[in-house]
Design a protein around this motif. Structure first.
Motif, short mmCIF file in Angstrom:
data_model
loop_
_atom_site.label_atom_id
_atom_site.label_comp_id
_atom_site.label_asym_id
_atom_site.label_seq_id
_atom_site.Cartn_x
_atom_site.Cartn_y
_atom_site.Cartn_z
N SER A 91 61.64 23.07 -15.87
CA SER A 91 60.32 23.66 -16.08
C SER A 91 59.25 22.80 -15.45
CB SER A 91 60.04 23.81 -17.58
OG SER A 91 60.08 22.54 -18.23
N PHE A 92 58.06 23.39 -15.27
CA PHE A 92 56.93 22.64 -14.71
C PHE A 92 55.65 23.15 -15.36
CE2 PHE A 92 53.68 21.23 -11.83
CZ PHE A 92 54.18 20.08 -11.27
N SER B 102 55.03 15.02 -33.06
CA SER B 102 55.36 15.92 -31.97
C SER B 102 55.67 15.10 -30.73
CB SER B 102 54.19 16.88 -31.69
OG SER B 102 54.50 17.74 -30.61
N ASN B 103 56.85 15.30 -30.17
CA ASN B 103 57.22 14.60 -28.96
C ASN B 103 58.05 15.53 -28.08
OD1 ASN B 103 59.45 14.70 -30.62
ND2 ASN B 103 59.83 12.52 -30.64
N LEU B 104 58.15 15.19 -26.82
CA LEU B 104 58.86 16.04 -25.88
C LEU B 104 60.32 15.63 -25.75
CD1 LEU B 104 56.27 16.37 -22.95
CD2 LEU B 104 56.71 17.98 -24.82
N VAL B 105 61.18 16.63 -25.62
CA VAL B 105 62.59 16.44 -25.32
C VAL B 105 62.96 17.43 -24.22
CG1 VAL B 105 63.21 15.62 -27.63
CG2 VAL B 105 63.26 18.07 -27.13
N VAL B 106 64.20 17.36 -23.76
CA VAL B 106 64.69 18.29 -22.75
C VAL B 106 65.64 19.28 -23.42
CG1 VAL B 106 65.89 18.58 -20.56
CG2 VAL B 106 64.49 16.55 -20.95
N PHE C 60 52.55 16.98 -20.73
CA PHE C 60 53.81 17.32 -20.08
C PHE C 60 54.13 16.40 -18.91
CE2 PHE C 60 53.06 21.38 -22.28
CZ PHE C 60 54.33 21.59 -22.80
N TRP C 61 53.11 15.88 -18.22
CA TRP C 61 53.40 15.01 -17.09
C TRP C 61 53.14 13.53 -17.36
CZ3 TRP C 61 48.95 12.56 -15.63
CH2 TRP C 61 47.73 13.22 -15.79
N LEU C 62 52.41 13.22 -18.43
CA LEU C 62 52.16 11.80 -18.75
C LEU C 62 53.45 11.02 -19.06
CD1 LEU C 62 48.84 11.83 -20.82
CD2 LEU C 62 49.31 10.57 -18.71
N ILE D 99 61.43 21.31 -20.61
CA ILE D 99 60.76 20.19 -21.27
C ILE D 99 59.76 20.77 -22.27
CG2 ILE D 99 59.27 18.18 -20.93
CD1 ILE D 99 60.44 17.92 -18.11
N SER D 100 60.00 20.51 -23.53
CA SER D 100 59.15 21.09 -24.57
C SER D 100 59.26 20.27 -25.85
CB SER D 100 59.57 22.55 -24.82
OG SER D 100 58.64 23.20 -25.67
N GLY D 101 58.54 20.73 -26.88
CA GLY D 101 58.52 20.03 -28.15
C GLY D 101 59.26 20.79 -29.24
N ARG D 102 59.16 20.31 -30.45
CA ARG D 102 59.88 20.89 -31.58
C ARG D 102 59.45 22.33 -31.85
NH1 ARG D 102 64.64 19.82 -34.38
NH2 ARG D 102 64.60 21.12 -36.25
#
Length: 470
Positions: free
Chosen positions: A242-243, A191-195, A250-252, A318-321
């Protein structure tokens, strides 16, 4: 065996009951003949018993089944896939019975209770964030010997992304000289974040799509241009990005991409108050509090960031899969995904969380449990759940194949998830993570609300976390 022999004895005796009765009656007048007859009967019974025992030893009885328990979480759709996989496993392993324990809510709280009650499931679904809690108490079986087997080395072990394996590794303090690091679980997905980008909004604003090398300046420029007051009431009703003030994942990435960090490598020191970490915190906070390209709480109301994105009121999410299945179903516009922008470090660094399976060290059937774990993390099993669109596969052979990279459905740029893995960092967690996360959130909230500086929040958070580590 004894019960069966007694049953057969009764069956043998019943037909001659009348004969015995007659012999005893007749023997009252002929005692010597009675003793002889009884002796003949007992010898016959003895040999019959031996015959039954020999005959039984040659009979081929069906092997007894070993029952193991598998605990999982997940949606109804994921549960259906898991049940189908278990059915396949049983067909290949008829001597192993799998009892599925599906816990859709409060999974880890309930797993804690099972472990405390000495009812630990044989195979457990686990994520890298909660992994250290159990690994530090030696709950998991070390899988290192499994990975060293010759039949697994080429097509099993090496197929996993290194970041996924590292997320489930733990320092073995008990036997550090023999095996310094244990492999406590195997990953199924990452699991990783993308835009996520609303391509329609960018096109309408004549803003180019993000490139693979976009940076914070490009990111901010896009967010500013897409933050608009469409009804001219003096307040923005369409936001650029998004925030999320929590969780920290989400902020790391902004801290890491600035060159900062949360923990030292050994997780014994907090590094959040370093200059580079503070730079990352300041940039993320300014998205909401200085540049106002991200909605405040009163502006988003009860709506989640995903809901704003689906309604076309948010350009960048900004979210994950996990957002893919929802957007495929509900979004009525063209969208795609791109890596997070590169920070001052020159890299785009996101956390690589992993979800996988572990075997209980106290399992009564470890071999059967290992078979199930091997099956659930096999390429075939991971491929099946990948088709749902829910996960990023932990295996290269699936993640880098048409099964995952197919452009027949959105998003088209699935490669963004893979690129983020290569530059990402395995989850930084700790056995006391729940307590640390709570104090971290309380210390950082004033920053996200615009009530203090990034430096002040970082120093307070570092002090609170250090007290727990010590």
């Amino acid at each position: 065996m004894l019960r069966c022999t007694i049953q057969k004895f009764i069956v043998c005796v019943n037909p001659i009951k009348k004969y015995l009765s007659a012999v005893i009656s007749w023997g009252r007048d002929h005692p010597f003949i009675l003793l002889y007859a009884l002796w003949i009967f007992l010898m016959a019974l003895f040999f019959q018993g031996c015959n039954l025992q020999v005959k039984n030893s040659w009979q081929i009885s069906p092997p007894s089944k070993k029952t193991i328990t598998l605990s999982t979480w997940g949606s109804a759709a994921e549960l259906q896939t898991t049940q189908h996989l278990i059915k396949q496993f049983k067909a290949k392993n008829p001597t192993i019975q799998v009892k599925l324990l599906h816990i859709p809510e409060n999974y880890f709280q309930k797993l804690h209770l099972l472990v405390a009650g000495n009812l630990t499931p044989d195979v457990m679904q686990i994520n890298s964030l909660n992994f250290p809690v159990y690994a530090s108490h030696s709950i998991f079986l070390d899988l290192t010997p499994l990975l060293k087997k010759d039949e697994h080395r080429a097509d099993f072990y090496e197929d996993f992304y290194t970041q996924g394996l590292q997320a489930f590794q733990w320092q073995n303090t008990a036997e550090s000289q023999k095996q310094p690091v244990i492999q406590g679980a195997l990953p199924r997905d990452l699991s990783n974040l993308v835009v996520y980008v609303n391509k329609n909004l960018l096109k309408k604003a004549n803003r180019p799509l993000p490139s693979a090398d976009w940076n914070w300046d490009d990111f901010l420029a896009t967010a500013k241009q897409l933050t608009q007051d469409t009804d001219s009431d003096g307040k923005p009703d369409q936001f650029g990005v998004s925030f999320y003030s929590k969780p920290a994942l989400f902020w790391l990435p902004f801290v890491w991409s600035a060159g900062g960090d949360l923990f030292s490598t050994d997780r014994k020191q907090v590094l959040l108050d370093s200059p580079k970490s503070i730079e990352g915190l300041m940039f993320y906070s300014n998205l909401r509090n200085q540049w106002h390209v991200a909605p405040r709480r009163e502006e988003s109301g009860s709506q989640s960031m995903s809901e704003l994105f689906i309604k076309g009121k948010l350009a960048l999410l900004i979210s994950g899969r996990w957002s893919v299945p929802v957007l495929r179903k509900k979004a009525r516009f063209n969208w795609d995904v791109f890596p997070l922008p590169k920070g001052p470090s020159g890299l785009s660094r996101v956390g690589i969380d992993a979800t996988g399976f572990a075997v209980a060290r106290q399992s009564r059937h470890p071999e059967a449990a290992l078979k199930l774990l091997t099956f659930l993390t096999s390429a075939a099993a991971i491929q099946e759940i990948t088709r749902s669109g829910l996960i990023v596969p932990a295996r290269k052979s699936i993640a880098e194949s048409p099964v995952f990279l197919s452009k027949t459905d959105l998003p088209e740029n699935n490669q963004a998830f893979i690129s983020s893995i290569h530059s990402g960092l395995p989850t930084q967690s700790h056995p006391r993570w729940n307590e640390i996360a709570e104090r971290l959130q309380l210390a950082m909230d004033p920053l996200w609300q615009g009530q203090c500086s990034a430096s002040e929040a970082a120093k307070n958070a570092t002090s609170q976390m250090t007290a727990l580590l010590n």
